[in-house]
Scaffold this motif. Structure first.
Motif, PDB file in Angstrom:
ATOM      1  N   ARG A  70       0.851  -1.187   0.000  1.00  0.00           N
ATOM      2  CA  ARG A  70       0.000   0.000   0.000  1.00  0.00           C
ATOM      3  C   ARG A  70       0.887   1.238   0.000  1.00  0.00           C
ATOM      4  O   ARG A  70       1.689   1.425   0.912  1.00  0.00           O
ATOM      5  CB  ARG A  70      -0.913  -0.012   1.227  1.00  0.00           C
ATOM      6  CG  ARG A  70      -1.844   1.193   1.343  1.00  0.00           C
ATOM      7  CD  ARG A  70      -2.669   1.114   2.625  1.00  0.00           C
ATOM      8  NE  ARG A  70      -3.512  -0.084   2.646  1.00  0.00           N
ATOM      9  CZ  ARG A  70      -4.083  -0.560   3.745  1.00  0.00           C
ATOM     10  NH1 ARG A  70      -3.885   0.031   4.917  1.00  0.00           N
ATOM     11  NH2 ARG A  70      -4.839  -1.645   3.686  1.00  0.00           N
ATOM     12  N   ASP A  71       0.733   2.046  -1.032  1.00  0.00           N
ATOM     13  CA  ASP A  71       1.551   3.259  -1.162  1.00  0.00           C
ATOM     14  C   ASP A  71       3.036   2.931  -1.030  1.00  0.00           C
ATOM     15  O   ASP A  71       3.797   3.602  -0.310  1.00  0.00           O
ATOM     16  CB  ASP A  71       1.149   4.288  -0.095  1.00  0.00           C
ATOM     17  CG  ASP A  71      -0.292   4.735  -0.252  1.00  0.00           C
ATOM     18  OD1 ASP A  71      -0.768   4.781  -1.399  1.00  0.00           O
ATOM     19  OD2 ASP A  71      -0.940   5.008   0.772  1.00  0.00           O
ATOM     20  N   LYS A  72       3.451   1.865  -1.705  1.00  0.00           N
ATOM     21  CA  LYS A  72       4.850   1.417  -1.743  1.00  0.00           C
ATOM     22  C   LYS A  72       5.346   0.851  -0.414  1.00  0.00           C
ATOM     23  O   LYS A  72       6.530   0.544  -0.269  1.00  0.00           O
ATOM     24  CB  LYS A  72       5.771   2.543  -2.222  1.00  0.00           C
ATOM     25  CG  LYS A  72       5.468   3.025  -3.627  1.00  0.00           C
ATOM     26  CD  LYS A  72       6.458   4.092  -4.067  1.00  0.00           C
ATOM     27  CE  LYS A  72       6.155   4.555  -5.487  1.00  0.00           C
ATOM     28  NZ  LYS A  72       7.090   5.601  -5.935  1.00  0.00           N
ATOM     29  N   ASN A  73       4.450   0.731   0.551  1.00  0.00           N
ATOM     30  CA  ASN A  73       4.807   0.146   1.843  1.00  0.00           C
ATOM     31  C   ASN A  73       4.219  -1.253   1.953  1.00  0.00           C
ATOM     32  O   ASN A  73       3.078  -1.496   1.541  1.00  0.00           O
ATOM     33  CB  ASN A  73       4.293   1.010   2.998  1.00  0.00           C
ATOM     34  CG  ASN A  73       4.934   2.380   3.017  1.00  0.00           C
ATOM     35  OD1 ASN A  73       6.150   2.495   2.839  1.00  0.00           O
ATOM     36  ND2 ASN A  73       4.138   3.416   3.240  1.00  0.00           N
ATOM     37  N   SER A  74       4.987  -2.185   2.533  1.00  0.00           N
ATOM     38  CA  SER A  74       4.527  -3.559   2.699  1.00  0.00           C
ATOM     39  C   SER A  74       3.964  -3.745   4.096  1.00  0.00           C
ATOM     40  O   SER A  74       4.539  -3.265   5.084  1.00  0.00           O
ATOM     41  CB  SER A  74       5.688  -4.529   2.462  1.00  0.00           C
ATOM     42  OG  SER A  74       5.252  -5.867   2.611  1.00  0.00           O
ATOM     43  N   LEU A  75       2.823  -4.438   4.187  1.00  0.00           N
ATOM     44  CA  LEU A  75       2.224  -4.722   5.484  1.00  0.00           C
ATOM     45  C   LEU A  75       1.479  -6.046   5.422  1.00  0.00           C
ATOM     46  O   LEU A  75       1.215  -6.568   4.330  1.00  0.00           O
ATOM     47  CB  LEU A  75       1.272  -3.601   5.913  1.00  0.00           C
ATOM     48  CG  LEU A  75       0.074  -3.331   5.000  1.00  0.00           C
ATOM     49  CD1 LEU A  75      -1.189  -3.300   5.829  1.00  0.00           C
ATOM     50  CD2 LEU A  75       0.246  -2.020   4.269  1.00  0.00           C
ATOM     51  N   TYR A  76       1.159  -6.579   6.610  1.00  0.00           N
ATOM     52  CA  TYR A  76       0.423  -7.827   6.695  1.00  0.00           C
ATOM     53  C   TYR A  76      -0.919  -7.592   7.376  1.00  0.00           C
ATOM     54  O   TYR A  76      -0.999  -6.868   8.373  1.00  0.00           O
ATOM     55  CB  TYR A  76       1.214  -8.880   7.482  1.00  0.00           C
ATOM     56  CG  TYR A  76       2.313  -9.533   6.706  1.00  0.00           C
ATOM     57  CD1 TYR A  76       2.069 -10.662   5.925  1.00  0.00           C
ATOM     58  CD2 TYR A  76       3.610  -9.024   6.746  1.00  0.00           C
ATOM     59  CE1 TYR A  76       3.082 -11.276   5.201  1.00  0.00           C
ATOM     60  CE2 TYR A  76       4.639  -9.629   6.019  1.00  0.00           C
ATOM     61  CZ  TYR A  76       4.355 -10.742   5.257  1.00  0.00           C
ATOM     62  OH  TYR A  76       5.361 -11.353   4.546  1.00  0.00           O
ATOM     63  N   LEU A  77      -1.979  -8.199   6.803  1.00  0.00           N
ATOM     64  CA  LEU A  77      -3.295  -8.170   7.419  1.00  0.00           C
ATOM     65  C   LEU A  77      -3.621  -9.585   7.880  1.00  0.00           C
ATOM     66  O   LEU A  77      -3.666 -10.519   7.072  1.00  0.00           O
ATOM     67  CB  LEU A  77      -4.364  -7.686   6.430  1.00  0.00           C
ATOM     68  CG  LEU A  77      -4.244  -6.253   5.918  1.00  0.00           C
ATOM     69  CD1 LEU A  77      -5.376  -5.947   4.943  1.00  0.00           C
ATOM     70  CD2 LEU A  77      -4.263  -5.264   7.059  1.00  0.00           C
ATOM     71  N   MET A  78      -3.826  -9.747   9.191  1.00  0.00           N
ATOM     72  CA  MET A  78      -4.135 -11.052   9.751  1.00  0.00           C
ATOM     73  C   MET A  78      -5.635 -11.342   9.596  1.00  0.00           C
ATOM     74  O   MET A  78      -6.477 -10.500   9.936  1.00  0.00           O
ATOM     75  CB  MET A  78      -3.738 -11.129  11.214  1.00  0.00           C
ATOM     76  CG  MET A  78      -2.269 -10.877  11.469  1.00  0.00           C
ATOM     77  SD  MET A  78      -1.176 -11.993  10.555  1.00  0.00           S
ATOM     78  CE  MET A  78      -1.642 -13.582  11.260  1.00  0.00           C
ATOM     79  N   ILE A  79      -5.974 -12.516   9.093  1.00  0.00           N
ATOM     80  CA  ILE A  79      -7.367 -12.886   8.844  1.00  0.00           C
ATOM     81  C   ILE A  79      -7.633 -14.230   9.501  1.00  0.00           C
ATOM     82  O   ILE A  79      -6.842 -15.173   9.364  1.00  0.00           O
ATOM     83  CB  ILE A  79      -7.651 -12.960   7.335  1.00  0.00           C
ATOM     84  CG1 ILE A  79      -7.391 -11.599   6.684  1.00  0.00           C
ATOM     85  CG2 ILE A  79      -9.082 -13.416   7.066  1.00  0.00           C
ATOM     86  CD1 ILE A  79      -7.508 -11.619   5.183  1.00  0.00           C
ATOM     87  N   ARG A  80      -8.781 -14.333  10.173  1.00  0.00           N
ATOM     88  CA  ARG A  80      -9.172 -15.621  10.763  1.00  0.00           C
ATOM     89  C   ARG A  80     -10.600 -15.922  10.344  1.00  0.00           C
ATOM     90  O   ARG A  80     -11.384 -15.040  10.071  1.00  0.00           O
ATOM     91  CB  ARG A  80      -9.020 -15.592  12.265  1.00  0.00           C
ATOM     92  CG  ARG A  80      -9.963 -14.687  13.019  1.00  0.00           C
ATOM     93  CD  ARG A  80      -9.816 -14.854  14.512  1.00  0.00           C
ATOM     94  NE  ARG A  80      -8.547 -14.340  15.006  1.00  0.00           N
ATOM     95  CZ  ARG A  80      -7.666 -15.115  15.643  1.00  0.00           C
ATOM     96  NH1 ARG A  80      -7.913 -16.405  15.801  1.00  0.00           N
ATOM     97  NH2 ARG A  80      -6.538 -14.599  16.099  1.00  0.00           N
TER      98      ARG A  80
END
Length: 467
Positions: A457-467
């Protein structure tokens, strides 16, 4: 006078579109009504020693294959946001929350394979359904499971487990002619199974804003609210179409009904059976329907066909040698009258299929064999990939080899987990994801598990945790 179109929808969820479209659904009963046309002289029977015309022998074989469908499901509705003036007192804790409301709907379906229990209906009949029940003409009630659907063409495939089912044989809808007799079977207005007759009024009806892919059979056989997903058959009792929409005031019949051709339905069903979804074929062109102005400007001898304005680089059309300025006048030997008809036929025939296109170029007729490529747009429903992705619209970026989030519905599960428009899905856990197919296949094995979406997102990497 303003024209209204009535799209045949589940009876409890009518909605209005550009031409006031209403889609009807079948209701349960056992009454059989017959509106016959005097000219339909077939299958004579004896009355006081004289032969009389009747459709009854054909209908006795065809009607058991038309079923009633009842569904129970839930609609997600957006909870009203708190006005700014009251947020000081209540905060913003309720903003964007979705509520679920139960609904019930009724429709029709057609058994096309008695051995496998395959039933075809309209997608809108079973959309959002949690429970689907089938009622046969003999009164048996069966629970059905959804094998797959295609909202863009309004086709869905169900399956039931039962013995002694009746099926309708498919006819070649491309062989239909204007003036051929038709018989519609459905259950309008809750009256039970009803049969009406008429003729094919027109073929290749499109650009009606009913579905995204339109190539309708038009008939004057009476179709009303309640016939959605029912059968349109010929005088041999063969299926020529799936009844879908009408034009008429307040949902009433005025002799203009539309059915999805059996060949189009068959192409879609075969893909659903093989893949569980539609692998839509694409030609890779943009264009418009030929009219008198285009014919005059381009010095064409034909006033029908599909004028090609642009050919996408690397597309199926480009690889086959089709060029801008070409006019496609036939596909597989069948005339193409408009760009909308071409789009509908190409879009439902399936990826990797070969088609033969007849093209007018510089006044000469040429034939090109084209192998259709697969549409990489988001035909896969987000909810079918994973329930927590419901509300997101996906697409593939073939250059970056990532999945793009094009849209996130307000208050949807996808928004709740943190997805935003413009996000790029590059992986799940530590597995690289390049397209929707990989995303779906990977998450298939993650039911009930916690997993992490790798998002850029906007050249930034991130993780979204989903259960």
């Amino acid at each position: 006078m303003k024209k209204s179109t009535t799209l045949l929808k589940p009876v409890n969820s009518f909605k209005t579109a550009k031409l006031s479209l209403i889609v009807g659904a079948a209701l349960l009963s056992s009454t059989l009504a017959l509106t016959s046309t005097p000219a339909l002289a077939a299958w004579p029977f004896q009355v006081e020693g004289q032969e009389m015309p009747s459709l009854a022998p054909m209908l006795e074989k065809a009607t058991p294959a038309v079923v009633s469908i009842s569904v129970v499901g839930t609609h997600k509705t957006q909870q009203q946001n708190i006005p700014e003036a009251f947020k000081f007192f209540f905060g913003d804790r309720n903003r964007g929350q979705a509520q679920e409301r139960q609904f019930r709907g009724l429709g029709s379906g057609v058994i096309i394979d008695s051995d496998k229990g395959y039933i075809v209906t309209n997608n809108h009949v079973i959309a959002n359904a949690d429970e689907i029940m089938i009622t046969l003409k003999d009164g048996r009630q069966l629970e059905a499971k959804k094998l797959g659907s295609d909202a863009k063409s309004d086709i869905a495939l169900l399956q039931v487990e039962a013995e002694n089912l009746s099926e309708i044989k498919l006819a070649d809808s491309d062989a239909l002619r204007v003036g051929d007799f038709t018989v519609a079977i459905g259950s309008p207005f809750g009256l039970g199974q009803t049969v009406t007759s008429g003729i094919v009024s027109a073929l290749g009806r499109s650009n009606l804003n009913i579905e995204q892919y339109e190539d309708f059979i038009q008939t004057d056989a009476a179709i009303n609210s309640g016939n959605s997903g029912g059968a349109l058959v010929n005088l041999r009792g063969e299926l020529i179409g799936i009844n879908t929409a009408i034009i008429g005031p307040s949902g009433g019949n005025v002799g203009i009904g539309f059915a999805i051709p059996s060949n189009m339905m068959d192409n879609l069903v075969k893909q659903i059976v093989e893949f569980g979804e539609v692998h839509r074929g694409v030609l890779g062109v943009s264009g418009r329907s030929v009219n008198s102005e285009i014919a005059k400007a381009m010095e064409l001898e034909t006033s029908q066909g599909s004028f090609i304005e642009q050919v996408m680089p690397g597309s199926a059309a480009d690889e086959a040698g089709i060029k801008a300025g070409d006019v496609i006048v036939a596909m597989n030997g069948k005339a193409i009258k408009s760009f909308f008809e071409l789009r509908a036929k190409i879009g439902t025939i399936g990826a990797n299929q070969k088609v033969k296109l007849t093209i007018i170029r510089d006044g000469d007729s040429e034939e090109f064999t084209v192998t259709l490529k697969q549409d990489q747009s988001a035909d896969i429903a987000a909810a079918s990939i994973h329930p927590m992705l419901d509300g997101a619209k996906f697409n593939n970026d073939s250059k970056k080899q990532v999945v793009v989030i094009e849209q996130v519905a307000e208050g949807s599960p996808a928004q709740m987990i943190g997805l935003q428009k413009g996000d790029l899905i590059t992986g799940v856990n530590k597995t690289r994801i390049k397209d929707l197919a990989q995303l779906r296949d990977y998450l298939k094995d993650q039911a009930g598990e916690v997993f992490a979406l790798n998002i850029v997102r906007d050249k930034n990497s991130l993780y979204l945790m989903i259960r």
